[in-house]
Design a protein around this motif. Structure first.
Motif, PDB file in Angstrom:
ATOM      1  N   LYS A 181      -1.888  -8.781  22.972  1.00 13.39           N
ATOM      2  CA  LYS A 181      -1.084  -9.759  22.227  1.00 13.39           C
ATOM      3  C   LYS A 181      -1.478 -11.185  22.580  1.00 13.39           C
ATOM      4  O   LYS A 181      -1.522 -12.068  21.708  1.00 13.39           O
ATOM      5  N   TYR A 184       0.732  -6.325  26.318  1.00 13.62           N
ATOM      6  CA  TYR A 184       0.850  -7.788  26.383  1.00 13.62           C
ATOM      7  C   TYR A 184      -0.508  -8.478  26.399  1.00 13.62           C
ATOM      8  O   TYR A 184      -0.667  -9.553  25.820  1.00 13.62           O
ATOM      9  N   SER A 241      -5.069 -18.790  17.040  1.00 16.09           N
ATOM     10  CA  SER A 241      -4.937 -20.235  17.259  1.00 16.09           C
ATOM     11  C   SER A 241      -6.297 -20.917  17.234  1.00 16.09           C
ATOM     12  O   SER A 241      -6.457 -21.980  16.621  1.00 16.09           O
ATOM     13  N   ASN A 270       1.622 -18.597  15.138  1.00 17.53           N
ATOM     14  CA  ASN A 270       0.898 -17.354  15.414  1.00 17.53           C
ATOM     15  C   ASN A 270       1.740 -16.377  16.229  1.00 17.53           C
ATOM     16  O   ASN A 270       1.626 -15.159  16.055  1.00 17.53           O
ATOM     17  N   ILE A 271       2.576 -16.896  17.116  1.00 18.37           N
ATOM     18  CA  ILE A 271       3.515 -16.027  17.828  1.00 18.37           C
ATOM     19  C   ILE A 271       4.487 -15.391  16.834  1.00 18.37           C
ATOM     20  O   ILE A 271       4.806 -14.192  16.926  1.00 18.37           O
ATOM     21  N   TYR A 272       4.939 -16.187  15.870  1.00 20.16           N
ATOM     22  CA  TYR A 272       5.839 -15.670  14.831  1.00 20.16           C
ATOM     23  C   TYR A 272       5.161 -14.554  14.025  1.00 20.16           C
ATOM     24  O   TYR A 272       5.774 -13.513  13.741  1.00 20.16           O
ATOM     25  N   VAL A 298      -2.889 -13.923  19.812  1.00 16.27           N
ATOM     26  CA  VAL A 298      -2.337 -15.269  19.601  1.00 16.27           C
ATOM     27  C   VAL A 298      -3.392 -16.331  19.885  1.00 16.27           C
ATOM     28  O   VAL A 298      -3.546 -17.300  19.123  1.00 16.27           O
ATOM     29  N   LEU A 300       2.840 -21.699  17.892  1.00 18.07           N
ATOM     30  CA  LEU A 300       4.164 -21.104  17.650  1.00 18.07           C
ATOM     31  C   LEU A 300       4.156 -20.245  16.379  1.00 18.07           C
ATOM     32  O   LEU A 300       4.772 -19.173  16.342  1.00 18.07           O
ATOM     33  N   VAL A 310       4.957 -11.336  16.204  1.00 20.80           N
ATOM     34  CA  VAL A 310       6.245 -10.656  16.363  1.00 20.80           C
ATOM     35  C   VAL A 310       6.625  -9.901  15.097  1.00 20.80           C
ATOM     36  O   VAL A 310       7.157  -8.785  15.165  1.00 20.80           O
TER      37      VAL A 310
END
Length: 510
Positions: free
Chosen positions: A43, A40, A51, A23-25, A47, A21, A28
């Motif tokens: 991306k 995508y 991770s 790494n998604i932040y 991520v 989560l 973004v």
């Protein structure tokens, strides 16, 4: 005992979810607006790569905790309930190598492909490059594994004849270590030189892949990490020293902005000329050199613009912006001083524990053990922090070298302005160096991380691998790391105090 390991599994799952989560932040908030709602596949790779890198760093502390799960076992089968760390290490590093050498190159080729081509044409072109790379890497790995994929362990053959148990053990001493009088073959310290033999065995292919990836990463790690270990904290400290002391006047702002506008127009003309050469098919060595020069000058110009905005905040929130600027520089000096302490601790530890034989002191190993005595996970957390700090030093070193050597492609990471190719490049660098960071930490903290699966892979196997073991036997990477760290420290002490002067008129190479 089983409850302890169940808790360890739950903690591992929770940490993996948090890392994912976070790494998604990062993705973004760091991505460029041009990449919003598109690209995508790159991306997903970013991520996943971040991770895997974070989890691989955290696996060494988890390996230590896993070892402690059966350290005080009451029965022999208790250790069977612990996590299969050796298998997990191999899985995570095979995945690491797959991402670095196949997934990330494919994503970069696809992202940087000609936008005029169709999606299938871009995929086809990227696959051709990746498959060609895979074939070459596969052949090299297969040939090397067949020829030198063996480990050579130095062992000592000891023997002693059978004898009755003595009535008293008091007769045994350091000078008489054997039961049978006059026979010292059972003591390794007193055995003759001919008792030493070399035990050769073939390593597994996954371990060999991890070993070679570690060598590649170790070269980058020793260079970038050696530069970054002092570049990271001193960059923050000297940034505070060179900070703007007050808001400049409007006339000064207009003068500086005018000069930057001229520089921007020059860069635009240069970029248009390079784009025209690219369309005409002229993409030689001089063209690539000029592209790197434009990229470097553009990055420096962006930094100048940001610095000018700091010195002359505008709008209704100008006062608030200046206060935040001041607080930001105060945070830099605090983090810089703290980081400098960590860097000095790392350098001292490397010298007294790794480069001096026998080691003068376990140093940080003892610190972690003492912290564990205070609270069970405190030493493990400190251990994980030191590993992460090395990874941050690698990134700082790469950015510093990339800005000064024009033949290295610059891929800056900027909040809200990072393109996916830069993201992928830096993720690949992090993944490649993370293997070496773990190996380096497993060696540096061998006393604290003893009897772990990581030591079996990165200690015994890697350091005994034929053709590679001499790099570790003579501490080649540690010496390169230390020399570059000292040179970087000297550089900052001499030039770090000076403020950056405005660059001259930009021109392309003729």
């Amino acid at each position: 005992m089983g409850d302890f390991n169940l808790a360890l599994v739950i903690v591992a799952i929770v940490v993996c979810v948090i890392v994912f989560l976070f790494n998604i932040y990062l993705l973004v908030n760091y991505q460029h607006p041009d990449d919003a709602n598109q690209a995508y596949f790159p991306k997903i790779i970013v991520v996943l790569g971040l991770s895997v890198a974070a989890i691989s760093i955290l696996m060494l502390p988890a390996d230590v905790a896993n070892r402690q799960a059966c350290e005080h076992a009451l029965y022999n089968g208790a250790c069977n309930l612990t996590l299969p760390m050796k298998t997990l290490w191999l899985v995570i590093y095979i995945l690491d190598a797959f991402l670095v050498f196949f997934c990330i190159p494919f994503a970069m080729f696809y992202y940087e492909g000609d936008q005029d081509k169709s999606t299938w044409q871009r995929i086809k072109s990227s696959l051709i490059w990746v498959v060609a790379t895979a074939i070459i890497c596969g052949l090299l790995l297969g040939i090397l594994y067949a020829l030198v994929g063996k480990v050579d362990f130095s062992v000592r053959h000891l023997s002693s004849p059978v004898a009755n148990f003595p009535n008293s053990w008091e007769t045994l001493s350091s000078t008489k270590p054997c039961i049978v009088p006059g026979n010292n073959e059972c003591a390794a310290s007193l055995a003759n030189a001919s008792s030493q033999k070399t035990w050769t065995m073939r390593t597994t292919f996954p371990e060999y892949v991890v070993a070679l990836a570690t060598i590649v990463g170790s070269v980058l790690f020793s260079i970038f990490g050696g530069v970054g270990i002092f570049c990271l904290p001193l960059g923050l400290i000297f940034s505070f020293i060179r900070r703007p002391k007050a808001v400049i006047t409007r006339s000064q702002y207009i003068k500086e902005a005018t000069e930057m506008g001229k520089k921007a127009r020059e860069l635009k003309k240069a970029a248009d000329a390079l784009r025209q050469e690219e369309r005409s098919g002229v993409k030689g060595r001089k063209w690539r050199k000029n592209v790197k020069s434009v990229e470097k000058e553009l990055l420096l110009l962006e930094d100048d613009v940001s610095a000018l905005e700091e010195m002359y905040p505008q709008g209704e929130t100008a006062e608030t912006a200046w206060v935040m600027t001041v607080l930001g520089y105060l945070a830099k000096i605090v983090l810089g001083v703290f980081g400098l302490i960590i860097s000095v601790a790392w350098i001292v530890h490397i010298v007294i524990y790794l480069l001096i034989s026998p080691p003068l002191s376990p140093f940080l190993n003892i610190v972690f053990i003492k912290l564990d005595d205070v609270w069970g996970l405190l030493g493990t957390l400190a251990f994980a922090f030191f590993c992460f700090y090395l990874l941050l030093a690698v990134i700082a070193g790469e950015m510093m070298i990339g800005l000064r050597l024009v033949f290295i492609t610059i891929h800056p990471m900027k909040w809200g302005g990072t393109l996916m190719n830069s993201f992928l490049f830096n993720v690949g660098l992090i993944l490649l160096c993370s293997i070496s960071v773990i190996q380096f930490c497993a060696t540096s903290f061998a006393y604290y991380a003893q009897a772990t699966a990581a030591q079996e892979i990165f200690g015994h196997t890697l350091e005994s691998l034929r053709g590679i073991k001499y790099l570790y036997k003579y501490n080649v990477f540690q010496y390169v790391f230390l020399i570059l760290a000292i040179l970087t420290l000297i550089y900052y002490l001499i030039f770090g105090w000076k403020k950056k002067k405005p660059s001259g008129r930009f021109q392309l190479s003729s």
